[in-house]
Motif scaffolding. Structure first.
Motif, short mmCIF file in Angstrom:
data_model
loop_
_atom_site.label_atom_id
_atom_site.label_comp_id
_atom_site.label_asym_id
_atom_site.label_seq_id
_atom_site.Cartn_x
_atom_site.Cartn_y
_atom_site.Cartn_z
N ASN A 114 -12.09 0.60 4.98
CA ASN A 114 -10.76 0.81 4.39
C ASN A 114 -9.93 1.79 5.21
N ASP A 115 -10.03 1.69 6.53
CA ASP A 115 -9.33 2.58 7.44
C ASP A 115 -8.27 1.79 8.21
N TYR A 116 -7.30 1.28 7.49
CA TYR A 116 -6.26 0.47 8.12
C TYR A 116 -4.96 0.57 7.34
N THR A 117 -3.88 0.23 7.99
CA THR A 117 -2.57 0.15 7.36
C THR A 117 -2.08 -1.27 7.57
N ILE A 118 -1.51 -1.84 6.54
CA ILE A 118 -1.05 -3.23 6.62
C ILE A 118 0.44 -3.27 6.92
N GLY A 148 0.05 -11.91 3.00
CA GLY A 148 -1.29 -12.28 2.57
C GLY A 148 -2.10 -11.06 2.19
N THR A 149 -3.37 -11.32 1.87
CA THR A 149 -4.27 -10.25 1.48
C THR A 149 -5.59 -10.38 2.24
N ILE A 150 -6.34 -9.30 2.22
CA ILE A 150 -7.67 -9.28 2.82
C ILE A 150 -8.67 -9.19 1.67
#
Length: 123
Positions: A33-37, A43-45
């Motif tokens: 969970n080390d990201y920025t969208i 969409g989603t992950i």
């Protein structure tokens, strides 16, 4: 069976591009969970944890005894495993179809035909 090599090549190139983008570093960032969208409305992950479960205590003891009796070394490390799926949103699908619609209007007949065929395959 007649195979349309254009569709197969475009699908293969799309998969190849996905592999270049979805590197192990990217997957690990998603797992941690080390990201920025950016453009989150496309969409989603979705992550699915499929880490192995453990045996009941008595069965585990029997397994350990068997391993020890055979002279094997027991490995106790557990690595969490996930599947990562990119799920397009309605907006993402709409933009993809918009791109294909624009390509269908191309003055180049081959591009227009392949775009039309791709569009029919994804529905």
């Amino acid at each position: 069976m007649l195979l349309d090599m254009r569709l197969l090549v475009f699908a293969a190139l799309g998969k190849k591009a996905e592999k270049r983008i979805m590197t192990e570093k990217t997957k690990q960032a998603i797992r941690d969970n080390d990201y920025t969208i950016k453009f989150a409305d496309y969409g989603t992950i979705q992550k699915k944890n499929y880490t192995k479960s453990y045996y009941p205590e008595e069965e585990q003891r029997q397994i350990d005894e068997f391993i020890k009796s055979k002279g094997f070394k027991k490995i106790t490390e557990t690595k969490e495993e996930y599947t990562i799926e990119i799920v397009p949103s309605a907006k993402g699908i709409k933009e993809y179809e918009k791109m294909l619609n624009e390509q269908e209007q191309s003055q180049y007949r081959n591009i227009a035909k392949v775009a039309s065929q791709l569009k029919s395959k994804i529905k």
